[in-house]
Enzyme design. Structure first.
Site, PDB file in Angstrom:
ATOM      1  N   LYS A   1       0.884  -1.210   0.023  1.00 53.99           N
ATOM      2  CA  LYS A   1      -0.028  -0.057   0.136  1.00 53.99           C
ATOM      3  C   LYS A   1       0.983   1.159  -0.033  1.00 53.99           C
ATOM      4  O   LYS A   1       0.490   2.251  -0.411  1.00 53.99           O
ATOM      5  CB  LYS A   1      -1.106  -0.081   1.325  1.00 53.99           C
TER       6      LYS A   1
ATOM      7  N   ASN B   1       4.756   8.392   2.878  1.00 50.87           N
ATOM      8  CA  ASN B   1       4.856   7.929   1.614  1.00 50.87           C
ATOM      9  C   ASN B   1       3.756   8.680   0.310  1.00 50.87           C
ATOM     10  O   ASN B   1       4.590   9.097  -0.466  1.00 50.87           O
ATOM     11  CB  ASN B   1       4.175   6.472   1.377  1.00 50.87           C
TER      12      ASN B   1
HETATM   13  O1  LIG Z   1       3.419   7.521   6.991  1.00 50.61           O
HETATM   14  P1  LIG Z   1       3.043   6.217   5.950  1.00 50.61           P
HETATM   15  O2  LIG Z   1       3.018   6.345   4.732  1.00 50.61           O
HETATM   16  O3  LIG Z   1       4.559   5.277   6.293  1.00 50.61           O
HETATM   17  O4  LIG Z   1       1.892   5.462   6.446  1.00 50.61           O
HETATM   18  C1  LIG Z   1       1.657   5.175   7.862  1.00 50.61           C
HETATM   19  C2  LIG Z   1       0.926   3.808   8.024  1.00 50.61           C
HETATM   20  O5  LIG Z   1       1.648   2.835   7.768  1.00 50.61           O
HETATM   21  C3  LIG Z   1      -0.458   3.952   7.702  1.00 50.61           C
HETATM   22  O6  LIG Z   1      -0.965   3.020   8.083  1.00 50.61           O
END
Ligand SMILES: O=P(O)(O)OC[C@H](O)CO
Ligand SMILES: NC(=O)c1ccc[n+]([C@@H]2O[C@H](COP(=O)([O-])OP(=O)(O)OC[C@H]3O[C@@H](n4cnc5c(N)ncnc54)[C@H](O)[C@@H]3O)[C@@H](O)[C@H]2O)c1
Length: 374
Positions: free
Chosen positions: A198, A263
């Site tokens: 994801k 991300n």
């Molecule tokens: O900030 P990110 O993109 O690493 O996403 C955070 C978490 O994995 C969301 O579930």
């Protein structure tokens, strides 16, 4: 005589970044006595004395049953469960350091969402490779878990997964409180890959957002991205159902929608025209997707799985595709699986072309005498 209450569970979280600190709070609010290991002594001191982690969780008060240390031996003494939350690319070195200090037979839980560059291993696989631990004592936790929302006690859910249901239950019991609910399953591969994949789709969403594209573009990427995630994970042994759950679709929605996602943010900077090196410099937090693209594409290739969106993200990172050209309709299939061509005007010309081609081919084979049987 009243029975004496059972002593609180003692757990340690390794890594005092945004998720490590938040998860330590989740565990403490669930009743455990928690030690958070921070690499930097000054951070451990701030958490211990001011009950704050001002760098990663500004404005959040940490509970009294959460303490911190930068002494690894102290962090690993007399504990019932260990949670790991460092950047995926440093995990192996951290495990090598902690291996001689690890108490026997405790669950070791990965909270990370990356794969190791070079080996392409999932974090639970790196743990199994480095630690002398029974595989049934390894678990992973994943789901729609944006740290800052959870630190503010906004309700959410996650999945704890282990090949041993008993271990998964043991960990889920600790990782549970009034605002955080942990479900269990035994599909470690699906749960872990859901969290990794994801991130890549969230980078794609950030890119098109940065370009200025709207909701249709993003919805197409999310929808087709879920198909890519599912195809990839199933080809590697995951259960399809897991990718439709919290660790797949749930996390995909949260990460693609939220400006809190690193991300997503990294992707947005790329979409706005910053080069990869500049984005890495600007991000002072872990955006796992950036390091996962190459190993995931290599793993996809090894199983013959097509991942057109992830492939395009890789090209944008490499500077070989303009962010504005990242589009969901650039798939290699005429009609990707899961989508129907409702009007067969597209299918008919293709069939007619195939018949004409076969006729011409037959004529050539039979010396221009016309198709066989004619
Ligand atoms: O900030 P990110 O993109 O690493 O996403 C955070 C978490 O994995 C969301 O579930
Ligand atoms: N932040 C979230 O919302 C969230 C939610 C779920 C999962 N995760 C996952 O958790 C993992 C950690 O992410 P984070 O958000 O806490 O990252 P972060 O960037 O906020 O923090 C990373 C922490 O690791 C430390 N660190 C860096 N290099 C290290 C090393 N060599 N050894 C030990 N520690 C080191 C940093 O000092 C920092 O404390 C990632 O895999 C991420 O995908 C994050």
């Amino acid at each position: 005589m009243r029975a004496r209450p059972a002593p609180a569970r003692r757990v340690t979280v390794l890594g005092a970044g945004s998720w490590g600190t938040t998860f330590a709070k989740v565990l403490a609010d669930g009743g455990s006595d928690v030690t958070l290991w921070a690499r930097r002594p000054e951070m451990a001191r701030e958490i211990r004395e001011a009950r704050r982690n001002s760098q990663y969780l500004p404005g959040i008060n940490l509970p009294r049953n959460l303490t911190a240390t930068s002494d690894l031996a102290m962090a690993l003494t007399n504990i019932d469960q260990l949670f790991l939350c460092v950047p995926s690319q440093t995990l192996r070195d951290n495990l090598i350091d902690l291996e001689p200090l690890l108490p026997p037979d405790i669950p070791v839980v990965s909270l990370m969402k990356g794969v190791e560059k070079g080996t392409g291993l999932r974090m639970s696989e790196v743990i199994a490779e480095v630690l002398p631990i029974d595989p049934t004592r390894i678990a992973v936790a994943s789901g729609p878990n944006l740290a800052l929302e959870i630190a503010k006690k906004q309700p959410t859910a996650a999945v704890v997964s282990s090949v041993s249901m008993e271990t998964a239950h043991e960990v889920a019991l600790a990782a549970r409180n009034p605002y955080f609910r942990s479900f269990v399953n035994t599909d470690v591969i699906g749960t872990e890959f859901g969290g990794v994949l994801k991130n890549l789709i969230a980078v794609a969403i950030g890119i098109v957002d940065g370009v200025g594209y709207g909701e249709n573009t993003k919805a197409s990427i999310i929808t087709r991205g879920l198909v890519e995630m599912t195809d990839f994970a199933v080809a590697h042994g995951a259960e399809r159902e897991t990718l439709a759950g919290l660790a797949g679709l749930g996390d995909l929605i949260a990460t693609c929608q939220s400006p809190l996602s690193r991300n997503n943010t990294a992707g947005r900077l790329l979409g706005q025209g910053y080069a990869f090196a500049e984005v890495v410099k600007q991000m002072n937090q872990t955006a796992e997707g950036l390091a996962s693209v190459a190993p995931i594409l290599a793993l996809a290739k090894s199983k013959g799985v097509e991942m057109p969106i992830v492939d395009q993200v890789g090209q944008v990172l490499a500077g070989t595709l303009a962010p504005a050209d990242l589009a969901p309709h650039l798939t290699t299939d005429d009609t990707p699986r899961g989508e129907r061509t409702t009007d067969d005007s597209q299918a008919r010309p293709r069939a007619a072309f195939r018949r004409a081609f076969e006729r011409a081919f037959d004529q050539l084979r039979h010396g221009g005498r016309g198709p066989r049987g004619a």
